[in-house]
Write a protein that holds these residues in place. Sequence first.
Motif, short mmCIF file in Angstrom:
data_model
loop_
_atom_site.label_atom_id
_atom_site.label_comp_id
_atom_site.label_asym_id
_atom_site.label_seq_id
_atom_site.Cartn_x
_atom_site.Cartn_y
_atom_site.Cartn_z
N PRO A 1 0.84 -1.00 0.01
CA PRO A 1 -0.10 -0.01 0.07
C PRO A 1 0.90 1.40 0.03
O PRO A 1 2.16 1.22 0.40
CB PRO A 1 -0.82 -0.16 1.24
N GLU A 2 0.40 2.21 -0.49
CA GLU A 2 1.13 3.36 -0.71
C GLU A 2 1.78 4.05 0.76
O GLU A 2 2.92 4.60 0.74
CB GLU A 2 0.24 4.60 -1.47
N ASP A 3 0.76 4.10 1.67
CA ASP A 3 1.37 4.39 3.10
C ASP A 3 2.58 3.69 3.48
O ASP A 3 3.30 4.26 4.03
CB ASP A 3 0.16 4.13 4.14
N ALA A 4 2.69 2.37 3.08
CA ALA A 4 3.78 1.59 3.48
C ALA A 4 5.02 2.01 2.57
O ALA A 4 6.21 2.03 3.08
CB ALA A 4 3.58 0.39 3.41
N VAL A 5 4.94 2.37 1.50
CA VAL A 5 5.93 2.72 0.54
C VAL A 5 6.61 3.94 1.11
O VAL A 5 7.62 4.31 0.77
CB VAL A 5 5.39 2.53 -0.90
N LYS A 6 5.62 4.96 1.35
CA LYS A 6 6.26 6.16 1.69
C LYS A 6 7.05 6.18 3.20
O LYS A 6 8.00 7.18 3.39
CB LYS A 6 4.91 7.24 2.08
N THR A 7 7.20 4.94 3.59
CA THR A 7 8.03 4.54 4.94
C THR A 7 9.41 4.71 4.56
O THR A 7 10.45 4.69 5.46
CB THR A 7 7.39 3.58 5.79
N ARG A 8 9.79 4.35 3.52
CA ARG A 8 11.20 3.96 2.89
C ARG A 8 12.00 5.44 3.26
O ARG A 8 11.50 6.41 2.97
CB ARG A 8 11.09 3.74 1.54
N GLY A 9 13.12 5.13 3.82
CA GLY A 9 14.15 6.17 4.04
C GLY A 9 13.85 6.84 5.37
O GLY A 9 14.49 7.80 5.86
N LYS A 10 12.70 6.38 5.93
CA LYS A 10 12.22 7.07 7.35
C LYS A 10 13.41 6.84 8.71
O LYS A 10 13.38 7.78 9.35
CB LYS A 10 11.02 6.79 7.94
N ASP B 1 28.87 -0.39 6.22
CA ASP B 1 28.05 0.16 5.06
C ASP B 1 26.86 -0.60 5.11
O ASP B 1 26.37 -0.82 4.02
CB ASP B 1 29.02 -0.16 3.96
N LEU B 2 26.25 -0.82 6.27
CA LEU B 2 24.93 -1.50 6.41
C LEU B 2 23.86 -0.76 6.35
O LEU B 2 22.63 -1.09 6.37
CB LEU B 2 24.96 -2.58 7.35
N GLY B 3 24.14 0.95 6.44
CA GLY B 3 23.03 1.60 6.75
C GLY B 3 22.21 1.86 5.37
O GLY B 3 22.29 1.01 4.69
N THR B 4 21.48 2.81 5.63
CA THR B 4 20.66 3.34 4.45
C THR B 4 21.47 4.09 3.58
O THR B 4 21.89 5.07 3.74
CB THR B 4 19.26 4.01 5.14
N GLY B 5 21.24 3.78 2.41
CA GLY B 5 21.81 4.64 1.30
C GLY B 5 20.86 5.93 1.05
O GLY B 5 19.92 6.07 1.22
#
Length: 154
Positions: A118-127, A144-148
């Motif tokens: 769902p769109e709400d879940a996709v929006k959580t990327r990078g949070k 180097d395991l963090g978020t790019g």
Amino acid sequence: MTATDRSIELVNAAAQAAADRLAHDIIAYDVSDVLSITDAFLLASAPNDRQVKSIVDEIEERLNKELGAKPVRREGDREARWVLLDYVDIVVHVQHSEERVFYALERLWKDCPELPLPEDAVKTRGKAEEHARLTGADASEGDDLGTGTDGELR
């Protein structure tokens, strides 16, 4: 073999529940071709133990209420650093942000197809990265395991 319609329904409901409780970096993988024990993995994270518990409780309540699904196993409750909900068709991993970076489950399943969410879940990327910046923490400190920069967990 691909994830069943039931598995996808469970993943979407769980992802929406996690997003509603402000989980970070929600992602799901179709692991049905490489594992015989489940169809899909859903991963989500939170910056503290209390929020991990809140996300897990919401997922469990929502899946039971809306889809009549109860987990056959729930592990990691006491510490709330990494809670696993096993619904047989899907397995939900809700991790503290530090565990998410350290264990980097995305690396294990990167060759599996990502399931649409769902769109709400996709929006959580990078949070998680955004939260780390705002609180002065560096989730990728020392490795180097963090978020790019693209929001993908490494």
